[in-house]
Motif scaffolding. Structure first.
Motif, PDB file in Angstrom:
ATOM      1  N   SER A 110      -3.868  13.676  21.356  1.00 41.72           N
ATOM      2  CA  SER A 110      -2.880  14.023  20.343  1.00 41.72           C
ATOM      3  C   SER A 110      -1.811  12.950  20.199  1.00 41.72           C
ATOM      4  N   SER A 111      -1.997  11.799  20.793  1.00 43.85           N
ATOM      5  CA  SER A 111      -0.981  10.748  20.728  1.00 43.85           C
ATOM      6  C   SER A 111      -1.023  10.071  19.369  1.00 43.85           C
ATOM      7  N   PHE A 112       0.135   9.527  18.942  1.00 45.41           N
ATOM      8  CA  PHE A 112       0.237   8.814  17.680  1.00 45.41           C
ATOM      9  C   PHE A 112      -0.262   7.386  17.862  1.00 45.41           C
ATOM     10  N   PRO A 113      -0.831   6.795  16.819  1.00 52.73           N
ATOM     11  CA  PRO A 113      -1.290   5.398  16.931  1.00 52.73           C
ATOM     12  C   PRO A 113      -0.111   4.437  16.965  1.00 52.73           C
ATOM     13  N   ALA A 114      -0.399   3.213  17.363  1.00 59.64           N
ATOM     14  CA  ALA A 114       0.659   2.197  17.421  1.00 59.64           C
ATOM     15  C   ALA A 114       1.080   1.739  16.039  1.00 59.64           C
ATOM     16  N   THR A 115       0.142   1.697  15.101  1.00 61.80           N
ATOM     17  CA  THR A 115       0.435   1.280  13.733  1.00 61.80           C
ATOM     18  C   THR A 115      -0.033   2.357  12.767  1.00 61.80           C
ATOM     19  N   SER A 116       0.631   2.455  11.646  1.00 67.05           N
ATOM     20  CA  SER A 116       0.274   3.431  10.627  1.00 67.05           C
ATOM     21  C   SER A 116      -0.857   2.901   9.756  1.00 67.05           C
ATOM     22  N   SER A 117      -1.541   3.821   9.105  1.00 67.44           N
ATOM     23  CA  SER A 117      -2.671   3.455   8.260  1.00 67.44           C
ATOM     24  C   SER A 117      -2.199   2.783   6.972  1.00 67.44           C
ATOM     25  N   LYS A 118      -3.059   1.944   6.432  1.00 67.98           N
ATOM     26  CA  LYS A 118      -2.730   1.282   5.166  1.00 67.98           C
ATOM     27  C   LYS A 118      -2.593   2.279   4.030  1.00 67.98           C
ATOM     28  N   SER A 119      -3.364   3.363   4.091  1.00 63.29           N
ATOM     29  CA  SER A 119      -3.260   4.376   3.039  1.00 63.29           C
ATOM     30  C   SER A 119      -1.855   4.963   2.974  1.00 63.29           C
ATOM     31  N   VAL A 120      -1.185   5.060   4.109  1.00 69.50           N
ATOM     32  CA  VAL A 120       0.200   5.541   4.130  1.00 69.50           C
ATOM     33  C   VAL A 120       1.100   4.557   3.387  1.00 69.50           C
ATOM     34  N   ALA A 121       0.859   3.268   3.564  1.00 71.75           N
ATOM     35  CA  ALA A 121       1.669   2.259   2.881  1.00 71.75           C
ATOM     36  C   ALA A 121       1.486   2.339   1.367  1.00 71.75           C
ATOM     37  N   TYR A 122       0.240   2.473   0.919  1.00 74.78           N
ATOM     38  CA  TYR A 122      -0.008   2.563  -0.526  1.00 74.78           C
ATOM     39  C   TYR A 122       0.621   3.823  -1.112  1.00 74.78           C
ATOM     40  N   TRP A 123       0.563   4.924  -0.366  1.00 73.59           N
ATOM     41  CA  TRP A 123       1.192   6.159  -0.836  1.00 73.59           C
ATOM     42  C   TRP A 123       2.709   6.013  -0.908  1.00 73.59           C
ATOM     43  N   LEU A 124       3.310   5.344   0.067  1.00 72.63           N
ATOM     44  CA  LEU A 124       4.755   5.125   0.039  1.00 72.63           C
ATOM     45  C   LEU A 124       5.166   4.258  -1.150  1.00 72.63           C
ATOM     46  N   LEU A 125       4.397   3.230  -1.431  1.00 69.57           N
ATOM     47  CA  LEU A 125       4.719   2.381  -2.574  1.00 69.57           C
ATOM     48  C   LEU A 125       4.553   3.135  -3.892  1.00 69.57           C
ATOM     49  N   ALA A 126       3.539   4.008  -3.978  1.00 63.93           N
ATOM     50  CA  ALA A 126       3.376   4.828  -5.183  1.00 63.93           C
ATOM     51  C   ALA A 126       4.539   5.810  -5.336  1.00 63.93           C
ATOM     52  N   SER A 127       4.994   6.385  -4.224  1.00 63.94           N
ATOM     53  CA  SER A 127       6.143   7.281  -4.278  1.00 63.94           C
ATOM     54  C   SER A 127       7.405   6.532  -4.692  1.00 63.94           C
ATOM     55  N   ALA A 128       7.573   5.313  -4.198  1.00 67.76           N
ATOM     56  CA  ALA A 128       8.725   4.505  -4.597  1.00 67.76           C
ATOM     57  C   ALA A 128       8.686   4.207  -6.101  1.00 67.76           C
ATOM     58  N   THR A 129       7.500   3.959  -6.638  1.00 63.08           N
ATOM     59  CA  THR A 129       7.367   3.734  -8.078  1.00 63.08           C
ATOM     60  C   THR A 129       7.776   4.972  -8.868  1.00 63.08           C
ATOM     61  N   SER A 130       7.385   6.148  -8.365  1.00 63.89           N
ATOM     62  CA  SER A 130       7.776   7.392  -9.028  1.00 63.89           C
ATOM     63  C   SER A 130       9.291   7.586  -8.998  1.00 63.89           C
ATOM     64  N   VAL A 131       9.916   7.273  -7.875  1.00 64.92           N
ATOM     65  CA  VAL A 131      11.377   7.393  -7.778  1.00 64.92           C
ATOM     66  C   VAL A 131      12.055   6.385  -8.706  1.00 64.92           C
ATOM     67  N   PHE A 132      11.510   5.189  -8.803  1.00 61.25           N
ATOM     68  CA  PHE A 132      12.047   4.199  -9.747  1.00 61.25           C
ATOM     69  C   PHE A 132      12.033   4.758 -11.161  1.00 61.25           C
TER      70      PHE A 132
ATOM     71  N   ILE B 147       4.569  -1.519   6.829  1.00 56.19           N
ATOM     72  CA  ILE B 147       3.225  -1.201   7.321  1.00 56.19           C
ATOM     73  C   ILE B 147       2.234  -2.284   6.904  1.00 56.19           C
ATOM     74  N   LEU B 148       2.292  -2.700   5.649  1.00 57.01           N
ATOM     75  CA  LEU B 148       1.382  -3.750   5.187  1.00 57.01           C
ATOM     76  C   LEU B 148       1.636  -5.059   5.922  1.00 57.01           C
ATOM     77  N   ARG B 149       2.886  -5.362   6.217  1.00 57.55           N
ATOM     78  CA  ARG B 149       3.202  -6.592   6.938  1.00 57.55           C
ATOM     79  C   ARG B 149       2.647  -6.549   8.360  1.00 57.55           C
ATOM     80  N   GLU B 150       2.749  -5.410   9.019  1.00 56.97           N
ATOM     81  CA  GLU B 150       2.205  -5.290  10.370  1.00 56.97           C
ATOM     82  C   GLU B 150       0.700  -5.506  10.369  1.00 56.97           C
TER      83      GLU B 150
END
Length: 523
Positions: A100-122, A286-289
């Motif tokens: 049940s431990s969390f990974p060291a890095t987040s998935s790329k899909s999370v990064a794309y979703w965050l950028l899409a959410s930022a576009t919606s907020v814009f 996330i994408l930079r990592e």
């Protein structure tokens, strides 16, 4: 017979123990046990227990021996340890299903979703500016988070909604001749804005629950996503708190224009900016990592270059510039809330001079105390003349600071040599964005704040914040990113040594036994 009790104890602990301690490897009795275990496997001539085993006589443990039937309890124990500690075992490559431990890095899909959410907020920030400019924000006089998602469905419902609007100060002072059909136009603007806010909240909350539950994000990122969810919910509360200020007669002075509080408008816009920047920054992080971990050695060289002392001034300047741009954008919200863009519509002059008359800048009318202790700050936040002057000063300072930082990055030999190409491109893009924003701001003043130019100017402020954040992401070096890349480099080096047959860095009981057996013979 002297070692039979020890044999019995080891046989009983076979199911519990999966390792051999160092004392069992180095002490004299353990040497005898290892010798007898190996003798059962390779028929080595027996030696007295009190004499050490020559190193050239210690055979290597092979995989084939692990499949032979054990001839003693100690041999069975050795085969069990070998199977559990083997590098090719599935347990070393496949994670435990119940982990049940969390990974060291987040998935790329999370990064794309965050950028899409930022576009919606814009988009919703831009649409909110249009709602304010068309004076549609006060058309809905109630806050119903659930039932308010459904518009009126028949004429009777529209009449009820219009009757509530007729009780507002805006209708009484500005729109007393408005009919139902005209009311529908401003209603749909505000209703769309509120519905968009609900969509932003739902499309962020549900994926956050999914990604956290499926462990697609790191523990640190999970906390950030939960914080952004709370910020979005808080933004809805602030939005109604802002609208409510424009529905009260006691907030209006005689002869003033019905509008929301400039303090609440600045808070509402600033919270939206923070939510947008949080989504954008974490998505880019996330994408930079992932990009750095793709080639850890090159990534480590890049990060070490960015942490060079010669770039310290540039990195800190980018951080200070981001704060300056944010403060300038918030001062623009005060200008919008006070309609201060309609006071002086020439640039760079304000009337006949660069500065307006002192009486207009520090008007005692805005002071709420007899001794005028609050004269300065009240005029800064409530006097349209001084609010516009403050925004002009901040905007000019921001423009000058961006150009100065670009010149420093280009003409400083150390910075020019160390700054990577991505940093130089980000700095140049920031120069273009701030130049466009200055042109939009001056044009908005000259043409008496037309809706298209004013909306473009507000979008330009958010774009400028995005540009400085992208530049910061290319030159700042977070400690966590540095730690991840260093660990990846160390892991890659360890794997390379393991493939070449080196025993350095290996762990486990089997590696300890092989290291003891494969010790080179002294001359």
């Amino acid at each position: 017979m002297a070692i039979s009790p020890l044999r019995a104890r080891l046989a009983l602990k076979t199911q519990e123990a999966s390792f051999i301690c160092r004392r069992c490897l180095h002490n004299q009795p353990s040497t005898t046990l290892n010798f007898r275990l190996l003798r059962n496997q390779r028929a080595i001539p027996s030696r007295p227990p009190n004499k050490p085993i020559p190193r050239h006589a210690r055979p290597q443990t092979t995989t084939a021996n692990a499949h032979k039937p054990p001839s003693s309890p100690l041999a069975a124990l050795s085969q069990t340890i070998t199977r559990r500690a083997s590098p090719t075992s599935a347990s070393r490559t496949t994670p435990h299903p119940s982990s049940s431990s969390f990974p060291a890095t987040s998935s790329k899909s999370v990064a794309y979703w965050l950028l899409a959410s930022a576009t919606s907020v814009f988009g919703i920030v831009l649409f909110g500016g249009l709602t304010r400019l068309t004076e549609s924000g006060l058309s809905i006089t109630e806050w119903r988070p659930v039932t308010g998602s459904f518009p009126p469905r028949d004429e009777s419902a529209w009449e009820e909604e219009f009757a509530r609007y007729r009780l507002s100060p805006e209708f009484k002072m500005l729109n007393s001749r408005m009919n139902v059909e005209e009311f529908k136009k401003i209603y749909w603007m505000e209703w769309t804005h509120r519905l968009w806010g609900r969509v932003v909240g739902i499309t962020f909350l549900l994926p956050t629950v999914y990604f956290v539950a499926r462990r697609r994000v790191s523990a640190r990122m999970a906390m950030k996503l939960v914080g952004i969810c709370g910020l979005i919910g808080f933004q809805g509360v602030i939005g109604w708190w802002m609208v409510k200020s424009g529905l009260k007669d006691d907030l209006l002075e005689t002869g003033t224009h019905p509008r929301v509080s400039q303090y609440r408008l600045a808070t509402h816009l600033g919270t939206a900016f923070v939510a947008y920047l949080a989504m954008l920054w974490n998505g880019l992080e996330i994408l930079r990592e992932h990009r750095l971990l793709r080639d850890p050695e090159q990534g480590l060289k890049l990060l070490e270059t960015l942490r060079h002392p010669s770039l310290r001034t540039f990195r800190r300047s980018v951080a200070g510039l981001s704060g300056l741009i944010f403060v300038t954008a918030i001062s623009g919200a005060l200008v919008a809330g006070l309609d201060a863009g309609l006071v002086y519509n020439n640039f760079p002059w304000m009337g006949q001079n660069i500065l307006p008359p002192r009486r207009e800048m520090l008007d005692p009318l805005y002071s709420h105390t007899r001794d005028n202790r609050d004269l300065v700050w009240r005029n800064m936040f409530e006097n349209p003349v001084l609010a516009q002057l403050d925004h002009r000063i901040l905007a000019t300072t921001t423009f000058t600071a961006v150009l100065a930082l670009w010149a420093y990055s280009r003409y400083s030999p150390a910075v020019r040599q160390l700054l990577p190409r991505a940093g130089r491109m980000g700095m140049l893009g920031l120069v273009h964005l701030v130049s466009l924003q200055v042109i939009l701001g001056i044009s908005t003043l000259w043409y008496l704040v037309p809706t298209p130019l004013a909306a473009a100017h507000q979008a330009g402020a958010l774009a400028l914040l995005s540009g400085v954040l992208v530049l910061g992401g290319r030159v700042w070096v977070p400690q966590r990113t540095m730690r991840l890349v260093r660990n990846a480099v160390a892991q890659a080096q360890g794997q390379a040594q393991g493939k070449s047959g080196s025993l350095v860095g290996q762990r486990g009981p089997d590696a300890m036994i092989r290291a003891k057996i494969a010790r080179p013979v002294s001359a």
